[in-house]
Design an enzyme around this catalytic site. Structure first.
Site, PDB file in Angstrom:
ATOM      1  N   GLY A  92       0.831  -1.199   0.000  1.00 22.87           N
ATOM      2  CA  GLY A  92       0.000   0.000   0.000  1.00 22.87           C
ATOM      3  C   GLY A  92       0.861   1.241   0.000  1.00 22.87           C
ATOM      4  O   GLY A  92       1.959   1.245  -0.568  1.00 22.87           O
ATOM      5  N   SER A  93       0.394   2.286   0.659  1.00 26.96           N
ATOM      6  CA  SER A  93       1.088   3.579   0.600  1.00 26.96           C
ATOM      7  C   SER A  93       2.228   3.649   1.625  1.00 26.96           C
ATOM      8  O   SER A  93       2.173   2.983   2.665  1.00 26.96           O
ATOM      9  CB  SER A  93       0.086   4.698   0.876  1.00 26.96           C
ATOM     10  OG  SER A  93      -0.418   4.554   2.182  1.00 26.96           O
ATOM     11  N   THR A 100       0.952   4.527   5.251  1.00 29.87           N
ATOM     12  CA  THR A 100       0.412   3.407   6.021  1.00 29.87           C
ATOM     13  C   THR A 100       1.517   2.403   6.339  1.00 29.87           C
ATOM     14  O   THR A 100       1.533   1.813   7.428  1.00 29.87           O
ATOM     15  CB  THR A 100      -0.734   2.720   5.250  1.00 29.87           C
ATOM     16  OG1 THR A 100      -1.644   3.714   4.807  1.00 29.87           O
ATOM     17  CG2 THR A 100      -1.472   1.728   6.116  1.00 29.87           C
ATOM     18  N   GLU A 106       5.617  -3.281   0.750  1.00 33.89           N
ATOM     19  CA  GLU A 106       5.686  -3.020  -0.693  1.00 33.89           C
ATOM     20  C   GLU A 106       4.893  -1.743  -0.925  1.00 33.89           C
ATOM     21  O   GLU A 106       3.677  -1.729  -0.819  1.00 33.89           O
ATOM     22  CB  GLU A 106       5.083  -4.230  -1.421  1.00 33.89           C
ATOM     23  CG  GLU A 106       5.639  -4.389  -2.795  1.00 33.89           C
ATOM     24  CD  GLU A 106       4.874  -3.562  -3.774  1.00 33.89           C
ATOM     25  OE1 GLU A 106       5.243  -2.366  -3.932  1.00 33.89           O
ATOM     26  OE2 GLU A 106       3.927  -4.078  -4.367  1.00 33.89           O
ATOM     27  N   GLU A 132       4.418   9.620  -6.399  1.00 30.63           N
ATOM     28  CA  GLU A 132       3.662   8.606  -7.129  1.00 30.63           C
ATOM     29  C   GLU A 132       2.254   9.142  -7.410  1.00 30.63           C
ATOM     30  O   GLU A 132       1.541   9.500  -6.478  1.00 30.63           O
ATOM     31  CB  GLU A 132       3.580   7.332  -6.273  1.00 30.63           C
ATOM     32  CG  GLU A 132       2.993   6.160  -7.007  1.00 30.63           C
ATOM     33  CD  GLU A 132       2.993   4.879  -6.159  1.00 30.63           C
ATOM     34  OE1 GLU A 132       2.676   4.951  -4.956  1.00 30.63           O
ATOM     35  OE2 GLU A 132       3.295   3.810  -6.720  1.00 30.63           O
TER      36      GLU A 132
HETATM   37  P1  NAD Z   1      -3.409   2.653   1.937  1.00 28.48           P
HETATM   38  O1  NAD Z   1      -1.988   2.424   2.285  1.00 28.48           O
HETATM   39  O2  NAD Z   1      -4.192   3.634   2.718  1.00 28.48           O
HETATM   40  O3  NAD Z   1      -4.227   1.270   2.004  1.00 28.48           O
HETATM   41  C1  NAD Z   1      -3.654   0.006   1.732  1.00 28.48           C
HETATM   42  C2  NAD Z   1      -4.228  -0.997   2.737  1.00 28.48           C
HETATM   43  O4  NAD Z   1      -3.859  -0.597   4.064  1.00 28.48           O
HETATM   44  C3  NAD Z   1      -5.759  -1.070   2.733  1.00 28.48           C
HETATM   45  O5  NAD Z   1      -6.168  -2.404   2.959  1.00 28.48           O
HETATM   46  C4  NAD Z   1      -6.143  -0.189   3.914  1.00 28.48           C
HETATM   47  O6  NAD Z   1      -7.380  -0.492   4.467  1.00 28.48           O
HETATM   48  C5  NAD Z   1      -5.021  -0.511   4.884  1.00 28.48           C
HETATM   49  N1  NAD Z   1      -4.805   0.509   5.913  1.00 28.48           N
HETATM   50  C6  NAD Z   1      -5.061   1.838   5.841  1.00 28.48           C
HETATM   51  N2  NAD Z   1      -4.749   2.445   7.014  1.00 28.48           N
HETATM   52  C7  NAD Z   1      -4.263   1.481   7.827  1.00 28.48           C
HETATM   53  C8  NAD Z   1      -3.753   1.481   9.160  1.00 28.48           C
HETATM   54  N3  NAD Z   1      -3.699   2.599   9.896  1.00 28.48           N
HETATM   55  N4  NAD Z   1      -3.327   0.317   9.683  1.00 28.48           N
HETATM   56  C9  NAD Z   1      -3.355  -0.815   8.957  1.00 28.48           C
HETATM   57  N5  NAD Z   1      -3.855  -0.878   7.702  1.00 28.48           N
HETATM   58  C10 NAD Z   1      -4.293   0.249   7.133  1.00 28.48           C
HETATM   59  O7  NAD Z   1      -3.458   2.983   0.434  1.00 28.48           O
HETATM   60  P2  NAD Z   1      -4.716   3.567  -0.368  1.00 28.48           P
HETATM   61  O8  NAD Z   1      -5.468   4.585   0.379  1.00 28.48           O
HETATM   62  O9  NAD Z   1      -5.482   2.406  -0.811  1.00 28.48           O
HETATM   63  O10 NAD Z   1      -3.961   4.281  -1.545  1.00 28.48           O
HETATM   64  C11 NAD Z   1      -3.249   5.482  -1.312  1.00 28.48           C
HETATM   65  C12 NAD Z   1      -1.961   5.481  -2.059  1.00 28.48           C
HETATM   66  O11 NAD Z   1      -1.216   4.271  -1.797  1.00 28.48           O
HETATM   67  C13 NAD Z   1      -2.109   5.477  -3.563  1.00 28.48           C
HETATM   68  O12 NAD Z   1      -2.294   6.741  -4.082  1.00 28.48           O
HETATM   69  C14 NAD Z   1      -0.808   4.865  -4.002  1.00 28.48           C
HETATM   70  O13 NAD Z   1       0.185   5.827  -4.109  1.00 28.48           O
HETATM   71  C15 NAD Z   1      -0.470   3.896  -2.916  1.00 28.48           C
HETATM   72  N6  NAD Z   1      -0.783   2.518  -3.273  1.00 28.48           N
HETATM   73  C16 NAD Z   1       0.236   1.691  -3.566  1.00 28.48           C
HETATM   74  C17 NAD Z   1      -0.025   0.397  -3.919  1.00 28.48           C
HETATM   75  C18 NAD Z   1       1.051  -0.554  -4.253  1.00 28.48           C
HETATM   76  O14 NAD Z   1       0.801  -1.559  -4.867  1.00 28.48           O
HETATM   77  N7  NAD Z   1       2.253  -0.294  -3.831  1.00 28.48           N
HETATM   78  C19 NAD Z   1      -1.317  -0.058  -4.000  1.00 28.48           C
HETATM   79  C20 NAD Z   1      -2.354   0.807  -3.675  1.00 28.48           C
HETATM   80  C21 NAD Z   1      -2.056   2.089  -3.295  1.00 28.48           C
END
Ligand code: NAD
Length: 476
Positions: A223-224, A227, A245, A378
């Site tokens: 994810g981001s 997070t 990742e 990104e």
């Molecule tokens: P995010 O990091 O907020 O979410 C990814 C996952 O983490 C989701 O399942 C979410 O519910 C969970 N999450 C969120 N807050 C959390 C916390 N405090 N504790 C534990 N888990 C938590 O990402 P997003 O909002 O879905 O996307 C935001 C940005 O992240 C995008 O703009 C992009 O730049 C990036 N992103 C990267 C990937 C990747 O493959 N590397 C994938 C999606 C998004």
């Protein structure tokens, strides 16, 4: 829809649900349970019981056979899974089908790999035998994003299951339907209750509860970066390791001797695939200055042909995942325009897409000034930024000018340069005269710097999902 805990669908303890919108229309098509810390606790307990019970008694070969059965079952449900994935994420059907194909390949790969992770014997003192064996962590936690939900189930969960762990997944709230269906199919092929558990819901509630749970032995997060930091801090509290990742700003480096005909379509595809919502999207194209106009001109010609539409229209792009991401992508485009960065080409949103859908146009900017937000951040949308460079040294410097380091593409016919640049770029994966955004089940994948740490995919992932034990036997 409900959670999947201990082999069954269960409603959330709180009874609270949240809407899931179809990105193609912006309309609600289902609701999911909002997981709480209690739901996470139920899931971790179920996983622990499976690990200490039926699932823990499976031999490596039996685990592999079961994962292979899941591959066959998912292949039997191919069309159904592809449709679910396309509705949930908005991606074009061709992309959704490619994703399910990759998911099945992950199952095949990790099914086949389960009984092939061997330990080793260390020559030690006379009268001793020393074995190093790989053991599971116990229960692993998985927090995944919305861009490739089915593939990530294959990549993250099955690698862990192959090593004998029981798993708890918190999928992204925006897209969790294929994961829930795959868990049901896994149950049907014979995974014992509790081996695979899914708790849906919000990140700061269900996700945070999972990372903080003392029953988790290892965390896998995609994810981001923001997070990712929270996840790593929570893991530190429990003194467990994690893989992170976290995306990238991956460069395609094009030298003057490159095969333009081969490079142009791949440079375009690497940024528009999955509407640019790929961690390894080739979002920067760096071009040697002598051929900058010619190469970028050829990319621009392709860009104007690109179209975004519904999954069923099956065009180059779909919508992005939600309104927030659309605004985010749009803010990059608006700011670049205000700054006077030349907009070289724009694709189109197809006629007839639903008004409420989250569509954005593929956009090409260049030359982008060094240090600009478009170079450093990104976008996670179909926005490609072009940069000219002087020579090989400058190309490597420019490639390494962001704090990310996930993937790079190197386009040149010069063999020595191919190797020098591949060694010079600070990334986890390099493609020479090609590019594989999101591809390569067999290929270890992961970042350097802000792109995260740890490796997924291939055999290396199996080592992450296990811990070694050294057994020293003094027998005389
Ligand atoms: P995010 O990091 O907020 O979410 C990814 C996952 O983490 C989701 O399942 C979410 O519910 C969970 N999450 C969120 N807050 C959390 C916390 N405090 N504790 C534990 N888990 C938590 O990402 P997003 O909002 O879905 O996307 C935001 C940005 O992240 C995008 O703009 C992009 O730049 C990036 N992103 C990267 C990937 C990747 O493959 N590397 C994938 C999606 C998004």
């Amino acid at each position: 829809m409900t959670h999947f805990i201990n082999g069954r669908q269960v409603a959330g303890r709180s009874g609270e649900t949240m809407a899931v919108l179809a990105p193609a229309t912006g309309e609600e098509f289902t609701r999911i349970a909002c997981g709480t810390a209690e739901d996470i606790d139920d899931a971790v307990r179920a996983a622990r019981a499976a690990y200490e019970g039926a699932w823990g008694r499976f031999t490596a070969a039996e685990r592999g056979r079961l994962i292979a059965k899941l591959a066959a079952k998912a292949a039997d449900h191919f069309d159904e899974l592809a449709k679910i994935e396309a509705r949930d994420t908005g991606k074009p059907m061709a992309q959704a089908r490619a994703d399910i194909e990759a998911t099945v390949r992950y199952f095949e790969f990790y099914g086949g790999a389960a009984d092939k992770v061997h330990g080793h014997v260390i020559p030690f003192l006379n009268g001793y035998t020393v074995n190093v064996v790989h053991e599971p962590h116990g229960v692993t936690g998985h927090i995944l994003p919305w861009n490739y939900p089915a593939q990530m189930f294959g990549r993250s969960l099955t690698a862990s299951l192959a090593m004998g762990n029981a798993v708890v997944l918190k999928p992204a709230e925006e897209a969790c339907q294929t994961a829930l269906r795959l868990a049901e199919l896994a149950s049907e092929v014979g995974f014992p209750d509790g081996a695979i558990n899914i708790v849906t819901g919000r990140g700061h509630e269900a996700g945070a509860a999972l990372t903080a749970h003392p029953g988790i032995g290892f965390m896998s997060f995609t994810g981001s970066p923001e997070t990712g930091k929270l996840v790593q801090k929570a893991c530190a509290e429990n003194l467990i390791a994690c893989t992170l990742e976290l995306g990238g700003k991956s460069p395609q480096i094009v030298f003057s001797d490159a095969d333009f005909d081969a490079a142009v379509p791949i440079v375009c595809k690497a940024i528009v695939q999955n509407t640019g919502q790929t961690c390894s999207a080739g979002s920067r194209v760096l071009v040697q200055k002598e051929v900058y106009d010619e190469f970028v001109g050829a990319v621009a010609k392709e860009f104007v042909k690109l179209r975004a539409g519904t999954p069923e229209m099956d065009l180059d792009c779909g919508p992005v995942i939600n309104a927030r991401q659309r605004s985010r992508v749009q803010s990059f485009v608006d700011q670049a325009r205000e700054q006077g960065i030349p907009l070289l080409a724009e694709g189109q949103i197809a006629q007839g897409v639903p008004n409420g859908g989250f569509y954005v146009t593929p956009t090409l900017f260049g030359p982008v000034p060094r240090g600009n937000r478009l170079e450093q951040e990104e976008v996670f949308g179909p926005v490609l930024s072009a940069f000219p460079f002087e020579d090989e040294g400058d190309a490597i410097k420019l490639a390494n000018a962001t704090s990310y380091g996930l993937v790079a593409g190197v386009w040149t016919r010069d063999g020595g340069r191919q190797q020098r640049v591949a060694k010079g770029v600070r990334v986890g994966q390099v493609f020479i005269n090609g590019y594989g955004a999101g591809g390569g089940i067999e290929l270890p994948f992961g970042g350097m710097g802000k792109s995260g740490h740890g490796r997924e995919k291939g055999f290396l992932a199996l080592e992450e999902f296990a811990v070694t034990k050294t057994i020293v036997h003094k027998h005389g």
